[in-house]
Scaffold this active site. Structure first.
Site, PDB file in Angstrom:
ATOM      1  N   CYS A 131      -8.454   9.997 -19.642  1.00 17.21           N
ATOM      2  CA  CYS A 131      -8.797   9.174 -21.083  1.00 17.21           C
ATOM      3  C   CYS A 131      -7.787   7.596 -20.994  1.00 17.21           C
ATOM      4  O   CYS A 131      -8.418   6.856 -21.979  1.00 17.21           O
ATOM      5  CB  CYS A 131      -8.165  10.077 -22.093  1.00 17.21           C
ATOM      6  SG  CYS A 131      -9.311  11.186 -22.645  1.00 17.21           S
ATOM      7  N   HIS A 261      -8.669   4.722 -27.464  1.00 11.21           N
ATOM      8  CA  HIS A 261      -9.103   5.445 -27.108  1.00 11.21           C
ATOM      9  C   HIS A 261      -9.827   6.645 -28.485  1.00 11.21           C
ATOM     10  O   HIS A 261      -8.892   6.202 -28.953  1.00 11.21           O
ATOM     11  CB  HIS A 261      -8.650   6.311 -26.252  1.00 11.21           C
ATOM     12  CG  HIS A 261      -9.035   7.915 -25.467  1.00 11.21           C
ATOM     13  ND1 HIS A 261     -10.273   8.582 -25.490  1.00 11.21           N
ATOM     14  CD2 HIS A 261      -8.733   9.026 -26.359  1.00 11.21           C
ATOM     15  CE1 HIS A 261     -10.548   9.538 -25.171  1.00 11.21           C
ATOM     16  NE2 HIS A 261      -9.597   9.857 -25.293  1.00 11.21           N
ATOM     17  N   ASN A 291     -15.263  12.508 -28.744  1.00  8.53           N
ATOM     18  CA  ASN A 291     -14.124  11.904 -27.738  1.00  8.53           C
ATOM     19  C   ASN A 291     -14.763  12.061 -25.943  1.00  8.53           C
ATOM     20  O   ASN A 291     -15.066  13.418 -25.259  1.00  8.53           O
ATOM     21  CB  ASN A 291     -12.841  13.063 -27.376  1.00  8.53           C
ATOM     22  CG  ASN A 291     -11.686  12.650 -26.245  1.00  8.53           C
ATOM     23  OD1 ASN A 291     -12.149  12.019 -25.595  1.00  8.53           O
ATOM     24  ND2 ASN A 291     -10.816  13.150 -26.363  1.00  8.53           N
TER      25      ASN A 291
END
Length: 335
Positions: A131, A261, A291
């Protein structure tokens, strides 16, 4: 070696997501959860996926299944949009840098993207930092431009987490979606990457990982200690953003947008509170996408740019964080 201008500008963006969506309500048919439970804890309402959960294949129907939608195909779509916005020719691209942790080919997926977009002169390779991948990739790409090595670089964040989700684990399967986003970086007289900071702490690797299991001769599913990752993120991310602002000689008041993020709405809110950024400046699109790992920041950039919200000259504070553990922050101007 040919020398170029030493500044970095971000001149184009693009994104792509799988055609099929998985809502919280649909997910509740295969795991013990509910729309209210997921949305209240994460801010996520749906996600786009390539690989449907067992039992929902016929409901979601995957005409666009894993054989047709891939990191490569999604990344190629995002790249074409970024190239078009930047008004450059594919053969002018010098480097394709793909941040991914879910490669189509463990030997490298970026080379597969190269012929699909016609960038026949480009070097192409992958970068793996989960990420944090897009931020690490942004900083890495900028160095190639600043040293005069390359002029046009396509930076992609792309992941298909649905390949590696345990659909029986409601702690993780509710979170992840698939997608790709791309940004075109170009040499310019003005350097718009104003400041950055990167960090790693391998002692926290077990909090979020995707391990190879030698006994199975294959990879396990994603595992995560959500509580500890939250604690890590709300402490570590404000620190790297503050360091990046210091390096940029800017303050929080100079920030037009915080594009982090997209892991959890609570994390975004907590980081915003800690560094003093008002909610109106915090970009959030996780309700639609979940996500998407390395794709989440460029997906959000592309959506906000194309909506006319992010304008040329806007100062963006961005941060990625996650597996590794790794985290980083960057301050840059759009355009």
């Amino acid at each position: 070696m040919q020398k170029f201008l030493a500044g970095v500008s971000l001149v184009g963006c693009g994104s792509a997501v799988p055609s099929q969506t998985l809502t919280n309500e649909q997910l509740s048919q295969v795991v013990d959860t509910s729309d209210d439970w997921i949305a209240s804890r994460t801010g996520i309402r749906q996600r786009h996926i390539v690989v449907p959960p067992p039992g929902l294949e016929s409901v979601l129907m995957a005409e666009n299944n894993e054989n047709r939608e891939s990191v490569t195909s999604l990344a190629a779509q995002a790249c074409k949009a970024a190239i078009a916005m930047a008004k450059v020719q594919p053969e002018e691209i010098d480097l394709i840098l793909l941040a991914t942790s879910t490669a189509d080919d463990l030997f490298g997926t970026a080379p597969r993207i190269q012929p699909q977009i016609g960038a026949n002169r480009a070097i192409a390779f992958d970068l793996t930092a989960a990420c944090s991948g897009f931020i690490f990739g942004l900083i890495t790409a900028a160095q190639y431009i600043r040293t005069g090595t390359y002029k046009n670089i396509l930076l992609i964040g792309g992941d298909i987490q649905s390949r590696w989700v345990d659909w029986g684990d409601r702690r993780t399967c509710i979170l992840f979606g698939d997608g790709a986003g791309a940004v075109l970086l170009q040499a310019s007289e003005q350097d718009n990457l104003l400041g950055f900071e990167m960090r790693s702490d391998g002692t926290g690797n077990g909090l979020l990982n995707l391990d190879y299991d030698a006994s199975k001769a294959g990879y396990d599913c994603i595992t995560m200690n959500g509580r500890e990752v939250y604690r890590f993120a709300v402490k570590a991310v404000p620190e790297v953003l503050e360091k990046a602002l210091y390096r940029a000689n800017l303050t929080v008041d100079d920030i037009d947008w915080l594009i982090m993020h997209q892991a959890n709405q609570r994390i975004l809110d907590a980081v915003g509170d800690r560094i003093g950024i008002p909610a109106a400046k915090i970009v959030s699109n996780m309700a639609k996408y979940g996500n998407t790992s390395a794709a989440s920041i460029p997906l959000a950039i592309d959506e906000w740019v194309r909506a006319g919200k992010v304008k040329p000259g806007d100062v963006i504070a961005s941060a990625g964080f996650g597996a590794g553990l790794s985290w980083g922050g960057a301050i840059f101007k759009w355009g």
